[in-house]
Design a protein around this motif. Structure first.
Motif, PDB file in Angstrom:
ATOM      1  N   ALA A  47      -3.745  -4.219   6.144  1.00  0.00           N
ATOM      2  CA  ALA A  47      -3.157  -5.558   6.212  1.00  0.00           C
ATOM      3  C   ALA A  47      -3.343  -6.299   4.896  1.00  0.00           C
ATOM      4  CB  ALA A  47      -3.807  -6.339   7.362  1.00  0.00           C
ATOM      5  N   LEU A  48      -4.532  -6.195   4.300  1.00  0.00           N
ATOM      6  CA  LEU A  48      -4.808  -6.897   3.047  1.00  0.00           C
ATOM      7  C   LEU A  48      -4.066  -6.270   1.875  1.00  0.00           C
ATOM      8  CD1 LEU A  48      -8.597  -7.564   3.589  1.00  0.00           C
ATOM      9  CD2 LEU A  48      -6.793  -9.296   3.434  1.00  0.00           C
ATOM     10  N   ASP A  49      -3.874  -4.971   1.908  1.00  0.00           N
ATOM     11  CA  ASP A  49      -3.083  -4.325   0.856  1.00  0.00           C
ATOM     12  C   ASP A  49      -1.653  -4.851   0.866  1.00  0.00           C
ATOM     13  OD1 ASP A  49      -5.221  -2.820   0.005  1.00  0.00           O
ATOM     14  OD2 ASP A  49      -4.641  -1.014   1.115  1.00  0.00           O
ATOM     15  N   LEU A  50      -1.149  -5.074   2.067  1.00  0.00           N
ATOM     16  CA  LEU A  50       0.228  -5.554   2.201  1.00  0.00           C
ATOM     17  C   LEU A  50       0.336  -7.052   1.986  1.00  0.00           C
ATOM     18  CD1 LEU A  50       1.138  -3.426   5.343  1.00  0.00           C
ATOM     19  CD2 LEU A  50       2.154  -3.182   3.061  1.00  0.00           C
TER      20      LEU A  50
ATOM     21  N   GLN B  99     -12.987  -4.481  20.815  1.00  0.00           N
ATOM     22  CA  GLN B  99     -13.436  -3.491  21.793  1.00  0.00           C
ATOM     23  C   GLN B  99     -14.941  -3.251  21.720  1.00  0.00           C
ATOM     24  OE1 GLN B  99     -10.673  -0.217  20.876  1.00  0.00           O
ATOM     25  NE2 GLN B  99      -9.763  -0.543  22.892  1.00  0.00           N
ATOM     26  N   GLY B 100     -15.549  -3.611  20.585  1.00  0.00           N
ATOM     27  CA  GLY B 100     -16.991  -3.470  20.449  1.00  0.00           C
ATOM     28  C   GLY B 100     -17.487  -2.044  20.476  1.00  0.00           C
TER      29      GLY B 100
ATOM     30  N   ALA C 288     -10.686   0.189  12.818  1.00  0.00           N
ATOM     31  CA  ALA C 288     -10.569  -1.252  12.601  1.00  0.00           C
ATOM     32  C   ALA C 288     -10.567  -1.556  11.101  1.00  0.00           C
ATOM     33  CB  ALA C 288     -11.713  -1.985  13.294  1.00  0.00           C
ATOM     34  N   LYS C 289     -11.494  -0.953  10.359  1.00  0.00           N
ATOM     35  CA  LYS C 289     -11.554  -1.180   8.913  1.00  0.00           C
ATOM     36  C   LYS C 289     -10.265  -0.719   8.228  1.00  0.00           C
ATOM     37  CE  LYS C 289     -15.321   0.266   6.924  1.00  0.00           C
ATOM     38  NZ  LYS C 289     -16.520   1.126   6.691  1.00  0.00           N
TER      39      LYS C 289
ATOM     40  N   GLY D 268      -6.214  -4.293  13.932  1.00  0.00           N
ATOM     41  CA  GLY D 268      -7.607  -4.192  13.504  1.00  0.00           C
ATOM     42  C   GLY D 268      -8.513  -5.107  14.294  1.00  0.00           C
ATOM     43  N   LEU D 269      -8.066  -6.338  14.551  1.00  0.00           N
ATOM     44  CA  LEU D 269      -8.872  -7.285  15.323  1.00  0.00           C
ATOM     45  C   LEU D 269      -9.046  -6.822  16.762  1.00  0.00           C
ATOM     46  CD1 LEU D 269      -7.511 -10.705  14.018  1.00  0.00           C
ATOM     47  CD2 LEU D 269      -9.643  -9.574  13.411  1.00  0.00           C
TER      48      LEU D 269
END
Length: 344
Positions: free
Chosen positions: A88-91, A72-73, A81-82, A66-67
């Motif tokens: 990641a946060l779910d895990l 890449q902008g 990305a979201k 995601g980062l």
């Protein structure tokens, strides 16, 4: 967003959180973090995807991917990305870097309530984090509470005096509170940092223009263009500084560089306003040179992009009077009066 600025933190988080099945996957995660730190985004993406192919539940790999997408902008990669940061946060809800950058993406999309939720969750997990405090302050300002932004960004600076984004957000809050001297002081602190952004330069240049400090506005605008020579808003500030000192030819030169021929710009509200501003400055330069037909043409063009600007009608009325066209002068005066009297 400066992904590389936080890469060392990311790398530490990855090494602390990584639990892939096997040393080779841990090594690939470490390599991905290293690529991210050095700005090698495609290599980071490749390594992350390799880890996820073997272990789809690797939260650090989702975070790093995601980062890398954020870095890449590209607006086309925002959704991806979201999705990766949320996965990641779910895990692993403890991945603060994923939470911070998810909040940043929400801010960039104007989803301030969602950003506030993520930032407040992060501060519950780890109270006092200066980057969370500062961004939350800016979110609160966007939601209409600049005083909360002042308080939160002061707390961020107390925790980390080198956080120039806090100076910048603090300056924006002071601007909202009509405390221009305090705002200028914070902008000036921000632009002295090696991590200054073009937005910081542009904001300070605009303040100098308002104060009629044209030499300082020119200097700051040139520094902005040194960071990004393609930004039309920096050329606009430079042209305004030249016009302020009646350096009309130099203003016109800067304006020609702002929108090079053949370059396409999106038909958004921002660029419509920008085109109106550029045409207005060209009109001012031509008027100063006593080239009244050209000035009238530019102000008329500006009205095509921003028909609700009464000030443009005022300028056109004055020029038509000077060129002997009383009927056109009266028409623009009436239009200006109507716009100024209409409810905002």
């Amino acid at each position: 967003m400066r992904i590389a600025k936080f890469a060392a933190v990311v790398l530490a988080a990855v090494m602390a959180s990584a639990q892939p099945p096997g040393a080779s996957l841990e090594a690939r995660l470490s390599a991905a973090a290293g690529h991210l730190q050095q700005g090698r985004l495609q290599q980071a993406i490749k390594e992350c995807k390799g880890v996820l192919a073997a272990d789809p539940r690797s939260a650090p790999a989702h975070m790093l991917l995601g980062l890398a997408y954020v870095g890449q902008g590209s607006t086309a990669m925002i959704a991806d990305a979201k999705a990766e940061l949320r996965q990641a946060l779910d895990l692993d809800p403890s991945l603060l870097m994923a939470r911070f950058y998810l909040a940043r993406l929400y801010v960039d999309q104007g989803l301030n309530e969602k950003a506030q939720e993520q930032l407040e969750l992060g501060l519950k997990q780890s109270p006092g984090l200066p980057n969370f405090l500062s961004l939350l302050g800016e979110v609160r300002r966007e939601l209409g509470d600049p005083r909360a932004s002042v308080e939160l960004n002061r707390k961020a600076l107390a925790a980390d005096a080198s956080m120039i984004t806090a100076n910048y957000y603090l300056a924006l809050a002071y601007m909202d509170l009509k405390q221009e001297d305090a705002a200028m002081a914070e902008f000036e602190k921000a632009v002295r940092s090696p991590h200054v952004t073009l937005e910081m330069y542009n904001a300070l240049a605009s303040m100098y223009l308002k104060k009629r400090n044209f030499a300082a506005a020119e200097d700051i605008s040139r520094k902005a263009l040194a960071l990004d020579p393609s930004r039309p808003d920096a050329y606009l500030n430079l042209a305004r500084a030249f016009n302020g000192r009646q350096a009309s030819d130099r203003a016109l030169e800067a304006l020609r560089a702002a929108l090079p021929p053949g370059k396409d710009f999106p038909a958004t509200e921002y660029y419509q306003g920008l085109r109106a501003d550029l045409a207005t400055e060209r009109g001012a330069a031509y008027a100063d040179k006593k080239l009244f037909p050209q000035a009238i043409a530019e102000y008329t063009r500006a009205l095509e992009f921003a028909p609700q600007r009464a000030a443009l009608h005022r300028r056109l009325a004055e020029l038509h009077r000077r060129t002997g066209n009383a009927a056109a002068a009266d028409l623009h005066t009436k239009q200006a009066n109507t716009l100024e009297q209409s409810p905002k």
